[in-house]
Write a protein that holds these residues in place. Structure first.
Motif, PDB file in Angstrom:
ATOM      1  N   VAL A 214       0.907  -1.243   0.129  1.00  0.00           N
ATOM      2  CA  VAL A 214       0.032  -0.025  -0.060  1.00  0.00           C
ATOM      3  C   VAL A 214       0.944   1.036   0.066  1.00  0.00           C
ATOM      4  O   VAL A 214       1.632   1.509   1.025  1.00  0.00           O
ATOM      5  CB  VAL A 214      -0.961   0.119   1.174  1.00  0.00           C
ATOM      6  CG1 VAL A 214      -1.816   1.050   1.199  1.00  0.00           C
ATOM      7  CG2 VAL A 214      -1.814  -1.064   1.391  1.00  0.00           C
ATOM      8  N   PRO A 215       0.926   2.096  -0.993  1.00  0.00           N
ATOM      9  CA  PRO A 215       1.582   3.155  -1.111  1.00  0.00           C
ATOM     10  C   PRO A 215       1.180   4.546  -0.116  1.00  0.00           C
ATOM     11  O   PRO A 215       0.127   4.450   0.060  1.00  0.00           O
ATOM     12  CB  PRO A 215       1.616   3.739  -2.505  1.00  0.00           C
ATOM     13  CG  PRO A 215       0.224   2.895  -2.936  1.00  0.00           C
ATOM     14  CD  PRO A 215       0.090   1.876  -2.119  1.00  0.00           C
ATOM     15  N   THR A 216       2.201   4.967   0.500  1.00  0.00           N
ATOM     16  CA  THR A 216       1.904   6.143   1.254  1.00  0.00           C
ATOM     17  C   THR A 216       2.915   7.233   1.235  1.00  0.00           C
ATOM     18  O   THR A 216       4.109   7.103   0.490  1.00  0.00           O
ATOM     19  CB  THR A 216       1.961   5.844   2.768  1.00  0.00           C
ATOM     20  OG1 THR A 216       3.120   5.500   3.004  1.00  0.00           O
ATOM     21  CG2 THR A 216       1.194   4.714   3.174  1.00  0.00           C
ATOM     22  N   ALA A 217       2.554   8.477   1.575  1.00  0.00           N
ATOM     23  CA  ALA A 217       3.518   9.508   1.502  1.00  0.00           C
ATOM     24  C   ALA A 217       4.891   9.274   2.061  1.00  0.00           C
ATOM     25  O   ALA A 217       5.914   9.493   1.514  1.00  0.00           O
ATOM     26  CB  ALA A 217       2.813  10.864   1.899  1.00  0.00           C
ATOM     27  N   GLY A 218       4.749   8.837   3.395  1.00  0.00           N
ATOM     28  CA  GLY A 218       5.846   8.672   4.006  1.00  0.00           C
ATOM     29  C   GLY A 218       6.972   7.621   3.220  1.00  0.00           C
ATOM     30  O   GLY A 218       8.054   7.805   3.218  1.00  0.00           O
ATOM     31  N   VAL A 219       6.181   6.349   2.733  1.00  0.00           N
ATOM     32  CA  VAL A 219       7.162   5.529   1.742  1.00  0.00           C
ATOM     33  C   VAL A 219       7.655   6.194   0.639  1.00  0.00           C
ATOM     34  O   VAL A 219       8.878   6.084   0.243  1.00  0.00           O
ATOM     35  CB  VAL A 219       6.321   4.280   1.663  1.00  0.00           C
ATOM     36  CG1 VAL A 219       7.115   3.347   0.722  1.00  0.00           C
ATOM     37  CG2 VAL A 219       5.988   3.824   2.941  1.00  0.00           C
ATOM     38  N   LYS A 294      11.911  17.256   1.615  1.00  0.00           N
ATOM     39  CA  LYS A 294      13.361  16.576   1.249  1.00  0.00           C
ATOM     40  C   LYS A 294      13.309  15.121   1.583  1.00  0.00           C
ATOM     41  O   LYS A 294      14.516  14.685   1.357  1.00  0.00           O
ATOM     42  CB  LYS A 294      14.335  17.440   2.225  1.00  0.00           C
ATOM     43  CG  LYS A 294      14.369  18.979   1.699  1.00  0.00           C
ATOM     44  CD  LYS A 294      14.201  19.397   0.235  1.00  0.00           C
ATOM     45  CE  LYS A 294      15.724  18.921  -0.398  1.00  0.00           C
ATOM     46  NZ  LYS A 294      15.856  19.402  -2.095  1.00  0.00           N
ATOM     47  N   GLY A 295      12.544  14.374   2.226  1.00  0.00           N
ATOM     48  CA  GLY A 295      12.770  13.162   2.666  1.00  0.00           C
ATOM     49  C   GLY A 295      11.587  12.914   3.685  1.00  0.00           C
ATOM     50  O   GLY A 295      10.675  13.370   4.038  1.00  0.00           O
ATOM     51  N   THR A 296      12.282  11.577   4.535  1.00  0.00           N
ATOM     52  CA  THR A 296      11.356  11.112   5.495  1.00  0.00           C
ATOM     53  C   THR A 296      12.232  10.910   6.664  1.00  0.00           C
ATOM     54  O   THR A 296      13.111  10.063   6.590  1.00  0.00           O
ATOM     55  CB  THR A 296      10.577   9.761   4.923  1.00  0.00           C
ATOM     56  OG1 THR A 296       9.634  10.337   3.804  1.00  0.00           O
ATOM     57  CG2 THR A 296       9.619   9.057   5.841  1.00  0.00           C
ATOM     58  N   ARG A 297      11.705  11.199   7.858  1.00  0.00           N
ATOM     59  CA  ARG A 297      12.258  10.218   9.092  1.00  0.00           C
ATOM     60  C   ARG A 297      11.951   8.823   9.116  1.00  0.00           C
ATOM     61  O   ARG A 297      10.867   8.699   9.676  1.00  0.00           O
ATOM     62  CB  ARG A 297      11.972  11.244  10.130  1.00  0.00           C
ATOM     63  CG  ARG A 297      12.352  12.736  10.296  1.00  0.00           C
ATOM     64  CD  ARG A 297      13.754  12.976  10.112  1.00  0.00           C
ATOM     65  NE  ARG A 297      14.022  14.409  10.663  1.00  0.00           N
ATOM     66  CZ  ARG A 297      15.128  14.928  10.631  1.00  0.00           C
ATOM     67  NH1 ARG A 297      16.494  13.936  10.299  1.00  0.00           N
ATOM     68  NH2 ARG A 297      15.406  16.159  10.639  1.00  0.00           N
ATOM     69  N   THR A 298      12.692   8.012   8.721  1.00  0.00           N
ATOM     70  CA  THR A 298      12.145   6.761   9.095  1.00  0.00           C
ATOM     71  C   THR A 298      12.111   5.935  10.181  1.00  0.00           C
ATOM     72  O   THR A 298      11.096   5.250  10.570  1.00  0.00           O
ATOM     73  CB  THR A 298      13.544   5.640   8.356  1.00  0.00           C
ATOM     74  OG1 THR A 298      14.513   5.959   8.901  1.00  0.00           O
ATOM     75  CG2 THR A 298      13.642   6.033   6.676  1.00  0.00           C
ATOM     76  N   SER A 299      12.492   6.754  11.170  1.00  0.00           N
ATOM     77  CA  SER A 299      12.101   6.237  12.697  1.00  0.00           C
ATOM     78  C   SER A 299      10.921   6.572  12.910  1.00  0.00           C
ATOM     79  O   SER A 299      10.360   5.941  13.993  1.00  0.00           O
ATOM     80  CB  SER A 299      13.186   7.054  13.545  1.00  0.00           C
ATOM     81  OG  SER A 299      12.994   8.368  13.665  1.00  0.00           O
TER      82      SER A 299
END
Length: 313
Positions: A214-219, A294-299
């Motif tokens: 399932v695609p999300t903005a965070g991914v 600019k990106g995602t905080r993966t944590s």
């Protein structure tokens, strides 16, 4: 020639020569027919027979062309969760640069869709909605001197979209939840995105579908970032450094700028623009403050999203 064609199994772009009179040929011919009735032969044959697109055919040297180059992320911050609505639960993970853009009046390219006849021809050749929705999506002509940055303060509301982008990438209205989510978190109208950015949206969804994710903005923003929020150009998305997954979409996207029309809801069919509570699904008009993500905080991603990132990596 194009990665999207490989990802979807060439369902919509079979590697064959389409016969004259076929649905595909009629769509291509309709698009490359000029206002005076003559046919753009070069564009027609390039689309029909898949002639090689050289790198020189890309829009280069302009602020709205896409590439895999990255900018300086030193000014990145976590955006406050209060700046997002509750219907975007995972937006807190996005990294956004402090940047404010204002609307410029330099985007003054008129649309070719200024007559009912031209809109009618397009509608006969190209579907813009799924089953049951085609006749309920309204497409209006654009007035002479009306531009994509025009803001309408009165009812009924509408949004601009480039017909060439819808037709080429097979985007359908209403936009799906992932597409609406990205428009909201980026705070941009559909016409404000460069076509290659829409191609990245589409390719990412096709890849996720193939992997049963399932695609999300965070991914999505683990692999992409907003390249620029220049006030006088379209918004471009690029791959994160060393995380490129798709090639740029190279299919005559330098001739799309005069193909925008107004889209709005038909009677009793609010789904293209509003949710069940009457809230806007995305910004309708050109935004003066797009977000430079600019990106995602993966944590901060949930467990499912972390697994999705791992699978796509």
């Amino acid at each position: 020639m194009v990665l999207l064609r490989e990802l979807d199994g060439a369902k919509d772009y079979p590697l064959v020569i389409h016969p004259v009179g076929s649905d595909w040929e009629r769509q291509v011919r309709a698009y490359y027919t000029r206002a005076d009735g003559t046919l753009n032969i070069d564009g027609y044959y390039s689309e029909m027979f898949g002639f090689t697109i050289k790198s020189s055919d890309f829009e280069s040297g302009t602020s709205d062309s896409d590439s895999d180059s990255s900018g300086n992320d030193s000014d990145c911050v976590i955006i406050s969760s209060s700046e997002f609505s509750s219907i975007n639960p995972n937006n807190r993970s996005l990294i956004v640069a402090d940047s404010v853009a204002t609307i410029s009046t330099s985007i003054k390219i008129s649309s070719r869709f200024t007559t009912y006849e031209f809109v009618s021809t397009f509608r006969q050749a190209v579907r813009v909605s799924g089953e049951g929705g085609e006749n309920r999506v309204v497409i209006d002509t654009v007035a002479v001197g009306e531009f994509v940055t025009t803001v309408n303060e009165q009812e009924p509301h509408y949004f601009y979209m480039y017909t060439h982008v819808l037709q080429t990438l097979h985007l359908w209205l209403p936009f799906n939840s992932f597409e609406c989510q990205l428009l909201r978190v980026m705070n941009v109208a559909p016409c404000q995105l460069h076509p290659n950015s829409w191609a990245f949206f589409k390719a990412f969804q096709v890849a996720c579908e193939g992997l049963d994710l399932v695609p999300t903005a965070g991914v999505f923003f683990c692999f992409f970032h907003v390249k620029n929020v220049s006030p006088h150009s379209l918004i471009s998305i690029s791959s994160q450094p060393n995380k490129g997954r798709f090639s740029l979409y190279a299919s005559n996207f330098k001739i799309y700028r005069d193909t925008f029309v107004r889209f709005r809801c038909g009677e009793g069919f609010s789904e293209p623009m509003f949710d069940v509570s009457g809230n806007r699904l995305f910004p309708f008009y050109w935004s003066s403050s797009p977000r430079l993500i600019k990106g995602t905080r993966t944590s901060t991603l949930n467990e499912y999203e972390r697994l999705a990132v791992s699978a796509l990596s």
